[in-house]
Design a protein around this motif. Structure first.
Motif, PDB file in Angstrom:
ATOM      1  N   GLU A 160      11.891   5.313   0.271  1.00  0.00           N
ATOM      2  CA  GLU A 160      11.389   3.945   0.146  1.00  0.00           C
ATOM      3  C   GLU A 160      10.479   3.583   1.314  1.00  0.00           C
ATOM      4  OE1 GLU A 160      14.920   1.582  -0.340  1.00  0.00           O
ATOM      5  OE2 GLU A 160      15.269   2.371  -2.368  1.00  0.00           O
ATOM      6  N   TRP A 161      10.876   3.968   2.529  1.00  0.00           N
ATOM      7  CA  TRP A 161      10.026   3.707   3.695  1.00  0.00           C
ATOM      8  C   TRP A 161       8.714   4.464   3.571  1.00  0.00           C
ATOM      9  CZ3 TRP A 161       8.863   7.532   7.526  1.00  0.00           C
ATOM     10  CH2 TRP A 161       8.068   7.055   8.556  1.00  0.00           C
ATOM     11  N   PHE A 162       8.771   5.722   3.191  1.00  0.00           N
ATOM     12  CA  PHE A 162       7.586   6.552   3.060  1.00  0.00           C
ATOM     13  C   PHE A 162       6.616   5.937   2.056  1.00  0.00           C
ATOM     14  CE2 PHE A 162       6.686  10.828   4.670  1.00  0.00           C
ATOM     15  CZ  PHE A 162       5.496  11.109   4.015  1.00  0.00           C
ATOM     16  N   MET A 163       7.145   5.502   0.919  1.00  0.00           N
ATOM     17  CA  MET A 163       6.311   4.896  -0.132  1.00  0.00           C
ATOM     18  C   MET A 163       5.642   3.622   0.379  1.00  0.00           C
ATOM     19  SD  MET A 163       6.625   6.799  -2.961  1.00  0.00           S
ATOM     20  CE  MET A 163       6.317   5.742  -4.339  1.00  0.00           C
ATOM     21  N   ARG A 164       6.404   2.782   1.069  1.00  0.00           N
ATOM     22  CA  ARG A 164       5.839   1.532   1.613  1.00  0.00           C
ATOM     23  C   ARG A 164       4.772   1.812   2.661  1.00  0.00           C
ATOM     24  NH1 ARG A 164      11.184   0.009   2.265  1.00  0.00           N
ATOM     25  NH2 ARG A 164      11.009   0.404   4.497  1.00  0.00           N
ATOM     26  N   GLU A 165       5.038   2.768   3.507  1.00  0.00           N
ATOM     27  CA  GLU A 165       4.219   2.962   4.695  1.00  0.00           C
ATOM     28  C   GLU A 165       2.986   3.860   4.454  1.00  0.00           C
ATOM     29  OE1 GLU A 165       3.302   1.932   8.454  1.00  0.00           O
ATOM     30  OE2 GLU A 165       5.109   1.246   7.423  1.00  0.00           O
ATOM     31  N   PHE A 166       3.096   4.858   3.577  1.00  0.00           N
ATOM     32  CA  PHE A 166       2.054   5.880   3.528  1.00  0.00           C
ATOM     33  C   PHE A 166       1.344   6.060   2.204  1.00  0.00           C
ATOM     34  CE2 PHE A 166       5.164   7.263   6.785  1.00  0.00           C
ATOM     35  CZ  PHE A 166       4.360   6.985   7.883  1.00  0.00           C
ATOM     36  N   THR A 167       1.727   5.341   1.158  1.00  0.00           N
ATOM     37  CA  THR A 167       0.963   5.466  -0.077  1.00  0.00           C
ATOM     38  C   THR A 167      -0.291   4.625   0.069  1.00  0.00           C
ATOM     39  OG1 THR A 167       2.293   3.710  -1.084  1.00  0.00           O
ATOM     40  CG2 THR A 167       2.909   5.973  -1.599  1.00  0.00           C
ATOM     41  N   GLU A 168      -1.336   5.057  -0.628  1.00  0.00           N
ATOM     42  CA  GLU A 168      -2.617   4.355  -0.548  1.00  0.00           C
ATOM     43  C   GLU A 168      -2.467   2.943  -1.094  1.00  0.00           C
ATOM     44  OE1 GLU A 168      -5.341   5.577   0.883  1.00  0.00           O
ATOM     45  OE2 GLU A 168      -4.302   7.447   1.305  1.00  0.00           O
ATOM     46  N   ARG A 169      -3.066   2.013  -0.373  1.00  0.00           N
ATOM     47  CA  ARG A 169      -2.959   0.612  -0.810  1.00  0.00           C
ATOM     48  C   ARG A 169      -4.218   0.162  -1.484  1.00  0.00           C
ATOM     49  NH1 ARG A 169       0.217  -1.295   4.597  1.00  0.00           N
ATOM     50  NH2 ARG A 169       1.535   0.510   4.505  1.00  0.00           N
TER      51      ARG A 169
END
Length: 169
Positions: A160-169
């Protein structure tokens, strides 16, 4: 048939194989890279098993972070130093032989503290930080309740942290 003519069908096959190999290398070179370090495992809050030995958290969590990076980082690079791991639950004596098992309760949350640095494919720093992940609602995730991975709650929190922090926005 001349020797040169008899080899000609093999040339396109070799060229195709070489092309596939180069394509696979290029694809691997484009995948995100995660380097996960555990600088001082002995200082971690909760990385002991029921017998007091180091629980096996470094390899599975490091491998999991690398898998997330392969899927989500694109061509970026992430260096993570895992400072502390406090596993979900707490070791407690249970049963007539007082065997130590990990008991999950609503107040024994999984926690992970880490430092990270994200850079682009050329090594240029994009961002860095220190994060303390805590999942105070980990027991309400019914999807994880029946899973058998002993690190399922910690992995879910990292995902969940990885998805929030590192997926393209």
């Amino acid at each position: 048939m001349s020797p040169a003519h008899s080899r000609s069908p093999a040339r396109p096959v070799r060229a195709a194989l070489l092309g596939l190999a180069c394509g696979a290398w290029f694809t691997l070179a484009q995948a995100g890279v995660v380097e996960a370090y555990f600088p001082d495992p002995r200082a971690m809050s909760d990385v002991r098993d029921a017998n007091g030995f180091n629980a096996d958290v470094e390899k599975p969590l490091g491998d999991y972070l690398r898998t997330l990076g392969d899927k989500l980082l694109g061509d970026r690079r992430l260096v993570i130093n895992v400072i502390d791991v406090d596993l979900a639950g707490q070791l407690e004596p249970v049963g007539p032989r007082q065997e130590m098992i990990r008991v999950l309760r609503s107040h024994t949350w999984p926690r992970i503290e880490l430092r990270y640095q994200l850079s682009d494919a050329n090594g240029v720093g994009l961002r860095s930080g220190e994060v303390r992940l805590i999942d105070t609602d980990y027991l309400s995730n019914a999807r994880l309740a029946g899973a058998t991975d002993p690190l399922r709650y910690e992995k879910q929190m990292l995902k969940e942290w990885f998805m929030r922090e590192f997926t393209e926005r």
